[in-house]
Design an enzyme around this catalytic site. Sequence first.
Site, PDB file in Angstrom:
ATOM      1  CG  ASP A 136      36.092  60.392  74.473  1.00  0.00           C
ATOM      2  OD1 ASP A 136      36.507  61.121  75.393  1.00  0.00           O
ATOM      3  OD2 ASP A 136      36.836  59.983  73.567  1.00  0.00           O
ATOM      4  CG  HIS A 137      37.111  58.187  77.587  1.00  0.00           C
ATOM      5  ND1 HIS A 137      38.356  58.712  77.862  1.00  0.00           N
ATOM      6  CD2 HIS A 137      37.153  57.800  76.285  1.00  0.00           C
ATOM      7  CE1 HIS A 137      39.110  58.647  76.788  1.00  0.00           C
ATOM      8  NE2 HIS A 137      38.405  58.104  75.801  1.00  0.00           N
ATOM      9  CG  HIS A 181      46.091  57.511  76.908  1.00  0.00           C
ATOM     10  ND1 HIS A 181      45.636  56.460  77.656  1.00  0.00           N
ATOM     11  CD2 HIS A 181      45.098  57.791  76.015  1.00  0.00           C
ATOM     12  CE1 HIS A 181      44.427  56.101  77.242  1.00  0.00           C
ATOM     13  NE2 HIS A 181      44.076  56.907  76.237  1.00  0.00           N
ATOM     14  CD  GLU A 232      38.726  63.433  68.904  1.00  0.00           C
ATOM     15  OE1 GLU A 232      38.899  62.541  69.751  1.00  0.00           O
ATOM     16  OE2 GLU A 232      39.054  63.317  67.707  1.00  0.00           O
ATOM     17  CB  THR A 271      36.337  60.921  68.668  1.00  0.00           C
ATOM     18  OG1 THR A 271      36.665  60.316  69.931  1.00  0.00           O
ATOM     19  CG2 THR A 271      35.270  61.965  68.888  1.00  0.00           C
ATOM     20  CG  ASP A 275      42.343  60.018  75.231  1.00  0.00           C
ATOM     21  OD1 ASP A 275      41.938  59.597  76.329  1.00  0.00           O
ATOM     22  OD2 ASP A 275      42.769  59.279  74.328  1.00  0.00           O
ATOM     23  CE  LYS A 276      45.038  60.706  69.402  1.00  0.00           C
ATOM     24  NZ  LYS A 276      44.568  59.330  69.636  1.00  0.00           N
ATOM     25  CG  HIS A 326      40.161  55.565  78.398  1.00  0.00           C
ATOM     26  ND1 HIS A 326      39.548  55.037  77.285  1.00  0.00           N
ATOM     27  CD2 HIS A 326      41.132  56.389  77.915  1.00  0.00           C
ATOM     28  CE1 HIS A 326      40.102  55.517  76.186  1.00  0.00           C
ATOM     29  NE2 HIS A 326      41.078  56.326  76.541  1.00  0.00           N
ATOM     30  NE  ARG A 358      40.406  53.273  68.801  1.00  0.00           N
ATOM     31  CZ  ARG A 358      40.502  54.145  69.792  1.00  0.00           C
ATOM     32  NH1 ARG A 358      40.024  53.854  70.990  1.00  0.00           N
ATOM     33  NH2 ARG A 358      41.082  55.314  69.590  1.00  0.00           N
ATOM     34  CB  SER A 405      37.752  57.266  71.802  1.00  0.00           C
ATOM     35  OG  SER A 405      38.523  57.949  72.758  1.00  0.00           O
ATOM     36  CG  ASP A 464      39.285  61.534  72.967  1.00  0.00           C
ATOM     37  OD1 ASP A 464      39.710  60.878  73.927  1.00  0.00           O
ATOM     38  OD2 ASP A 464      38.825  61.018  71.933  1.00  0.00           O
ATOM     39  CG  ASP A 491      41.980  58.085  66.689  1.00  0.00           C
ATOM     40  OD1 ASP A 491      41.770  56.871  66.857  1.00  0.00           O
ATOM     41  OD2 ASP A 491      42.615  58.773  67.506  1.00  0.00           O
TER      42      ASP A 491
END
Length: 481
Positions: free
Chosen positions: A346-347, A308, A299, A148, A304-305, A441, A159, A95, A45, A146
């Site tokens: 995912d991105h 961020h 995943e 994904t 990702d987190k 993102h 979501r 996501s 992710d 979550d």
Amino acid sequence: MTSRRIAAIAATAALTLTGGAFAAQSAAADSSKGKAKNIILLIGDGMGETHVDAASVRYYGAAGQLAMEQLPVLGSVQTYAVERGTAVPELVTDSASAATAWSSGVKTYNAAIGVDSYGAIVPTLMEQAKSAGLRTGNVSTAEITDATPAAMFSHAALRGCQGPTYTVESCETIGGQPYLPIAQQIARNNVADVILGGGNARFTAEDQAIMETNGYEVLGAFGTTVATGAELATVTGTDRKVIGLFNTGNMTVEVNKAKGFPTPAVQAEPSLPEMTTKAIELLSQGKTARRNGFFLQIEGAMIDKRSHANDAAQTLGEMKAFDDAVAAAVAYAKTDKNTLVIVTADHECAGFNIIGKGSFTNAEAGAPPINQSGTSSTQTPVRSSNTALDPLRSTGAVNGAGSASATNFAPATFRTADDPAEVVDGSPEASLWLTYLSGNHTGADVPLFSFGRESDRFVGEQDNTDLYDQMAAAIGLRVAS
């Protein structure tokens, strides 16, 4: 992108144009022997190209490679979403819409789970695999509710409707009708046989009772007691249905676990590679798997987190753990010879960048950088209103020299396998200098690696919705067009 990857992609592309050469490539990947029986889909992710390159250099040096980089079939994935109620492209996905794209084969709006842009429920590949008799699994280091993981076995207009309660504000409706929060859907729909991750607080005692009635072994106790890695290790047997939720929320990042932070409960959490190995073990054993195969999504959510949060140290640690999970999946596929392994994202998150040693970026500058070319531009730069460096933007290793300057977005610096032994993280002498463009993102394409049966389907550029079609075709799953 490193030169070794550029060369590898060029070689892979060339093989697609030469039948004999590509046949050799396919044979090496076990992709020329008919349909795959099993699929293991690994999602990093937020993982962009630089995330891969930075982790590779960090842990193995400039000439080294992560396990995912050693897979023989290479490509990339286009990730855009669409605006709600339209087919108008939304260039930066979240996501939820990205996961819905590869889970159900449709473009949808950001925040949508298992519904199309117009709000209609769309079936997921995991639901279809389960109906076709395959064993199924869903593993994540995030809350299992979550975006994904949720997009593989639930449906939500927003979501955030994760549970344990439903509110119109957090959930809206689907087709004008209320629906169960994601946790309650998971507890009742029997879509995944093996479920491992975080999010214990999203579930209730009622959810646990329903799952136990449906034949699941529930590790820990929903809403009160998180499961442990030790409990997971004891689970054995064939055709088992198991759910283990190892944190009340997201699971703990590996860097913090290594520091013994913050409680013994954190040390009891299994790692992503451990969950991956156990999920494969549980899904691959028994008559059902031998007859019909299995479909497993894994995943690495915290890449990702922590991107961020602009935390380079923790981002790199999560990349390493994710790559170790890839290695575990590939090791199984090499032995099994009937399994397709796909690794993608995912991105991209946060515009992660490798910058020159001793240099800085201008992401936090109050004024735009000087136009070094000497030519004029009529475009007015969009720049941050923040003219002071925010120390919360990078909480990993000590930042390099120059971090005190309010006009520089201070890099985090890391030693690599190529550095002299005396070089340490956080020093100006460390050769890997990393920084971020933003805390959000980006719309960049993401890497795609694959190995095994039918892996030649994943050569070159794909749209994220193509992944759904190609995975379904790879295992011979008949899906409605």
